[in-house]
Design a protein around this motif. Structure first.
Motif: not given
Length: 121
Positions: A37, A40, A45
């Protein structure tokens, strides 16, 4: 053979102009479910944390919510129904326009002396 190589190099260089355009804002990338993905990871983050709203906006902030309610009370396809329907569509287009990002080098505005529709005479 050298001529074909030069043509291929020119073509690739032309396409590289849009591929190298700097991202204006880091947004989530559509993921097809195959592989890792892209949303991610360590580099995504901090973006997710920054965007997390501390106080979520109430659902009433959607301007179309009241229009949808009003649309249900009107007789379908009447003049008033169409007026409210057009307002809803205009708001949806406005919201999409704020989210849509197009490479500025890929879109060229027409010269002032030409028609904006792009029709052929």
């Amino acid at each position: 053979m050298v001529r074909y190589g030069f043509i291929l190099l020119t073509f690739c260089t032309t396409l590289l102009g849009c591929a190298v355009a700097p991202a204006q804002e880091r947004r989530p990338i559509a993921w097809d479910g195959l592989g890792q993905d892209p949303n991610k990871g360590a580099n995504r983050a901090h973006v997710a944390k920054r965007r997390a709203p501390t106080n979520p906006a109430p659902a009433a902030s959607d301007p179309n919510q009241e229009r949808e309610r009003m649309l249900g009370t009107l007789r379908p396809y009447s003049d008033a129904w169409w007026a409210v329907h057009d307002e809803i569509e205009a708001e949806n287009d406005r919201q999409l326009g704020t989210k849509l990002v197009i490479c500025p080098r890929c879109v060229q505005s027409p010269p002032a002396d030409e028609e904006a529709t792009g029709s052929v005479r």
